[in-house]
Enzyme design. Structure first.
Site, PDB file in Angstrom:
ATOM      1  N   LEU A   1       0.856  -1.181   0.000  1.00  0.00           N
ATOM      2  CA  LEU A   1       0.000   0.000   0.000  1.00  0.00           C
ATOM      3  C   LEU A   1       0.892   1.229   0.000  1.00  0.00           C
ATOM      4  CD1 LEU A   1      -2.797  -0.944   2.588  1.00  0.00           C
ATOM      5  CD2 LEU A   1      -2.927  -1.009   0.098  1.00  0.00           C
ATOM      6  N   ASP A   2       0.491   2.228  -0.778  1.00  0.00           N
ATOM      7  CA  ASP A   2       1.290   3.437  -0.857  1.00  0.00           C
ATOM      8  C   ASP A   2       1.374   4.141   0.498  1.00  0.00           C
ATOM      9  OD1 ASP A   2       1.586   2.924  -3.530  1.00  0.00           O
ATOM     10  OD2 ASP A   2      -0.102   4.191  -4.132  1.00  0.00           O
ATOM     11  N   LEU A   3       2.247   5.128   0.560  1.00  0.00           N
ATOM     12  CA  LEU A   3       2.453   5.868   1.801  1.00  0.00           C
ATOM     13  C   LEU A   3       1.143   6.501   2.284  1.00  0.00           C
ATOM     14  CD1 LEU A   3       4.532   7.037   3.884  1.00  0.00           C
ATOM     15  CD2 LEU A   3       4.728   9.018   2.356  1.00  0.00           C
TER      16      LEU A   3
ATOM     17  N   THR B   1      -1.937   5.600   1.309  1.00  0.00           N
ATOM     18  CA  THR B   1      -3.072   4.684   1.196  1.00  0.00           C
ATOM     19  C   THR B   1      -3.241   3.945   2.514  1.00  0.00           C
ATOM     20  OG1 THR B   1      -2.659   4.396  -1.162  1.00  0.00           O
ATOM     21  CG2 THR B   1      -4.058   2.765  -0.087  1.00  0.00           C
TER      22      THR B   1
END
Length: 393
Positions: free
Chosen positions: A111-113, A115
């Site tokens: 998961l992105d930073l 997200t």
């Protein structure tokens, strides 16, 4: 004569060590390159070594324990954390926030930073890889809040896939959940899980994503898991889920889970639990009911009440639909229905018209109260007033 090569039996040592929870495959390959892995006292120099088991394998001089059953954890990742084991820039990672008493875990996907939402963590590197492969077709669901205008028709066109900057994205199921001012909430389900897939697709439609939450990964849902908390999936549910994936699941003993201190993680398919419990619990044996005679199906007759019975205090007598029945039970009572009054009036009118053409008004008893005659003059009350001058009521 050409030699027929025998099929390879076993797995690469990096895969076996990753499944045993030593490290990820990439990390194991670095450990082998550093000369930290040995087999029967001989240091290995290639990760392509194929073994059937880890018997005789040592890491840093310590024998490797047998692999434990696969364990799966759900983590509600908050924003601002990196999904990585270490960051060269010193930024905070999920491992800085996870409980210290957890076993070694590897994340399933990333998961992105910025997200947030559901992140799967497992002790089995092979299981991790199995869940990440696009060919497995495991669904991931998200809720995205975006700024801009988009129509449902534009989102439905994503079901055919879309190509963005030379990258082809497969079928995407997207629907508008609700609109809040200039923002719109969109529910998205994908099966490939390519890097930043959801954000890139929505930006391709002219939207600016301000919040992205993963709510589901396969049958496992975020549910009401608090932010930053960890929940462990029961072991038999993990085995049942792996059997539905491409490649199946290895034979593993079923152990009791979760451990103390961890809550059970929710799953979408709650019928799996119900079926499992129903199979384990003995079915109750109910005795057969005796056959009923035809007389038993006769409608029950209410007891007749006598006229002397009166209703209890606080209850009034129920009105009967058949008002003629009341009249028949009271012969001295005159019928007081509109229908009977109408018929009697019609009879008087017809009798008056038979000879003179005028109604026999004298035959009709006059009613007190000042009602007017047909000619508009008020009727007189011919009864004498009692002493005192008060009119009779």
């Amino acid at each position: 004569m050409a030699q027929i090569s025998e099929p390879r039996t076993g797995d690469r040592i990096a895969k076996l060590l990753a499944r045993a929870g030593v490290a990820s495959r990439r990390e194991v390959e670095r450990m082998i390159a550093e000369g930290r892995v040995a087999l029967n006292g001989t240091v290995l120099d290639t990760p392509a070594t194929v073994l059937r088991s880890l018997q005789g394998v040592t890491v840093d001089g310590q024998p490797v324990a047998l692999p434990e059953p696969t364990r799966l954890f759900l983590y509600h990742k908050p924003t601002g954390l990196l999904v990585t084991e270490r960051d060269p820039k010193g930024r905070t990672t999920i491992y800085d926030r996870l409980p210290r008493d957890l076993p070694r875990l590897v994340p399933v996907g990333r998961l992105d930073l910025n997200t947030e939402g559901l992140l799967l963590l497992t002790t089995d590197g092979g299981f991790k890889r199995q869940l990440e492969l696009p060919s497995t077709g495991v669904e991931r669901s998200y809720r995205a809040r975006a700024y801009g205008n988009v129509t449902q028709q534009q989102l439905e066109e994503l079901a055919e896939g879309v190509e963005i900057e030379g990258i082809r994205y497969g079928s995407i199921d997207a629907n508008i959940e609700r609109r809040t001012g200039a923002n719109v909430w969109i529910e998205i389900t994908i099966t490939e899980g390519k890097n930043r897939e959801v954000r890139r697709v929505l930006e391709h439609l002219g939207l600016q994503v301000s919040r992205l939450i993963r709510t589901r990964y396969g049958p496992f849902v975020l549910g009401d898991l608090p932010v930053g908390e960890v929940g462990e999936v029961k072991q038999h549910e993990v085995v049942a889920f792996r059997r539905t994936l491409k490649g199946g699941a290895p034979d593993e003993p079923v152990v009791e889970a979760p451990r103390d201190g961890f809550r059970s993680a929710p799953t979408v398919d709650r019928t799996v639990r119900a079926r499992t419990r129903a199979e384990q619990a003995p079915r109750p044996v109910t005795p057969a009911r005796p056959a009923r005679s035809p007389e038993a199906f006769k409608p029950r007759r209410e007891p007749e009440r006598s006229g002397s019975q009166t209703p209890r205090a606080g209850f009034r007598s129920a009105a009967t639909t058949d008002r003629a029945a009341r009249t028949r039970t009271r012969p001295d009572a005159a019928p007081d229905t509109r229908e009977t009054r109408g018929r009697s009036d019609m009879g008087r009118k017809d009798a008056g018209r038979s000879d003179t053409g005028r109604g026999d008004v004298s035959a009709r008893p006059e009613r007190q109260g000042g009602r007017s005659n047909r000619d508009g003059a008020a009727r007189r009350d011919e009864r004498a007033a009692p002493p005192g001058g008060r009119a009779p009521r």
